[in-house]
Design a protein around this motif. Structure first.
Motif, PDB file in Angstrom:
ATOM      1  N   THR A 283      -7.093 -11.564 -28.283  1.00 50.53           N
ATOM      2  CA  THR A 283      -6.230 -10.692 -29.288  1.00 50.53           C
ATOM      3  C   THR A 283      -4.947 -10.359 -28.371  1.00 50.53           C
ATOM      4  N   ILE A 284      -5.021 -10.251 -27.051  1.00 46.02           N
ATOM      5  CA  ILE A 284      -3.862  -9.987 -26.019  1.00 46.02           C
ATOM      6  C   ILE A 284      -3.009 -11.280 -26.287  1.00 46.02           C
ATOM      7  N   ALA A 285      -3.442 -12.366 -26.216  1.00 44.00           N
ATOM      8  CA  ALA A 285      -2.851 -13.815 -26.149  1.00 44.00           C
ATOM      9  C   ALA A 285      -1.887 -13.848 -27.442  1.00 44.00           C
ATOM     10  N   SER A 286      -2.662 -13.397 -28.569  1.00 46.95           N
ATOM     11  CA  SER A 286      -1.869 -13.765 -29.822  1.00 46.95           C
ATOM     12  C   SER A 286      -0.923 -12.392 -30.229  1.00 46.95           C
ATOM     13  N   GLY A 287      -0.812 -11.385 -29.454  1.00 49.40           N
ATOM     14  CA  GLY A 287      -0.079 -10.486 -29.211  1.00 49.40           C
ATOM     15  C   GLY A 287       1.016 -10.312 -28.284  1.00 49.40           C
ATOM     16  N   ALA A 288       1.002 -11.639 -27.390  1.00 45.95           N
ATOM     17  CA  ALA A 288       2.028 -11.583 -26.398  1.00 45.95           C
ATOM     18  C   ALA A 288       3.628 -11.689 -26.855  1.00 45.95           C
ATOM     19  N   PRO A 289       4.456 -10.743 -26.193  1.00 43.76           N
ATOM     20  CA  PRO A 289       5.634 -10.527 -26.524  1.00 43.76           C
ATOM     21  C   PRO A 289       6.477 -11.998 -26.267  1.00 43.76           C
ATOM     22  N   GLU A 290       7.718 -11.775 -26.672  1.00 34.90           N
ATOM     23  CA  GLU A 290       8.574 -13.182 -26.669  1.00 34.90           C
ATOM     24  C   GLU A 290       8.901 -13.402 -25.031  1.00 34.90           C
TER      25      GLU A 290
ATOM     26  N   ILE B 149       0.692 -16.282 -18.155  1.00 36.53           N
ATOM     27  CA  ILE B 149      -0.277 -15.540 -17.477  1.00 36.53           C
ATOM     28  C   ILE B 149      -1.631 -16.277 -17.949  1.00 36.53           C
ATOM     29  N   ALA B 150      -2.338 -16.465 -17.048  1.00 34.75           N
ATOM     30  CA  ALA B 150      -3.784 -17.206 -17.208  1.00 34.75           C
ATOM     31  C   ALA B 150      -4.956 -16.021 -17.290  1.00 34.75           C
ATOM     32  N   ALA B 151      -5.462 -15.930 -18.261  1.00 40.79           N
ATOM     33  CA  ALA B 151      -6.457 -15.280 -19.042  1.00 40.79           C
ATOM     34  C   ALA B 151      -8.062 -15.771 -18.854  1.00 40.79           C
ATOM     35  N   VAL B 152      -8.711 -15.509 -17.891  1.00 47.72           N
ATOM     36  CA  VAL B 152      -9.961 -15.978 -17.596  1.00 47.72           C
ATOM     37  C   VAL B 152     -11.167 -14.793 -17.955  1.00 47.72           C
TER      38      VAL B 152
ATOM     39  N   VAL C 120       6.585 -14.435 -23.186  1.00 46.56           N
ATOM     40  CA  VAL C 120       5.232 -14.088 -22.234  1.00 46.56           C
ATOM     41  C   VAL C 120       4.174 -15.242 -22.951  1.00 46.56           C
ATOM     42  N   THR C 121       3.629 -16.127 -22.218  1.00 43.81           N
ATOM     43  CA  THR C 121       2.754 -17.099 -22.672  1.00 43.81           C
ATOM     44  C   THR C 121       1.286 -16.829 -22.194  1.00 43.81           C
ATOM     45  N   VAL C 122       0.369 -16.293 -22.765  1.00 40.42           N
ATOM     46  CA  VAL C 122      -1.084 -16.119 -22.350  1.00 40.42           C
ATOM     47  C   VAL C 122      -1.853 -17.369 -22.552  1.00 40.42           C
ATOM     48  N   GLU C 123      -2.355 -18.152 -21.545  1.00 40.22           N
ATOM     49  CA  GLU C 123      -3.341 -19.067 -21.641  1.00 40.22           C
ATOM     50  C   GLU C 123      -4.677 -18.778 -21.611  1.00 40.22           C
TER      51      GLU C 123
END
Length: 71
Positions: free
Chosen positions: A25-32, A6-9, A34-37
């Motif tokens: 916060t969302i990126a640090s709590g992403a489930p296994e 997931i690209a977070a802008v 799932v990568t939030v960049e």
């Protein structure tokens, strides 16, 4: 299982932006699996119609992070 990217802008460039903090916060709590960049828009130049043919390096870099990769 296919990995999810997931690209977070955030539309804000402020260092203390609540929107950017929320995305972190969302990126640090992403489930296994799932990568939030976080993708920063700060390096992107202002729009210039001449650049439709000549894409500046910051724009290319951002596009490469956002466009799906194959292979």
């Amino acid at each position: 299982m296919t990995a999810i990217r997931i690209a977070a802008v955030s539309g804000s460039l402020r260092a203390s932006s609540i929107n950017t903090a929320l995305l972190r916060t969302i990126a640090s709590g992403a489930p296994e699996g799932v990568t939030v960049e976080l993708v920063s828009l700060g390096a992107l130049p202002l729009f210039n119609p001449i650049w439709r043919r000549i894409c500046p390096k910051p724009s290319r870099s951002c596009a490469q992070r956002l466009l799906p990769r194959t292979g």
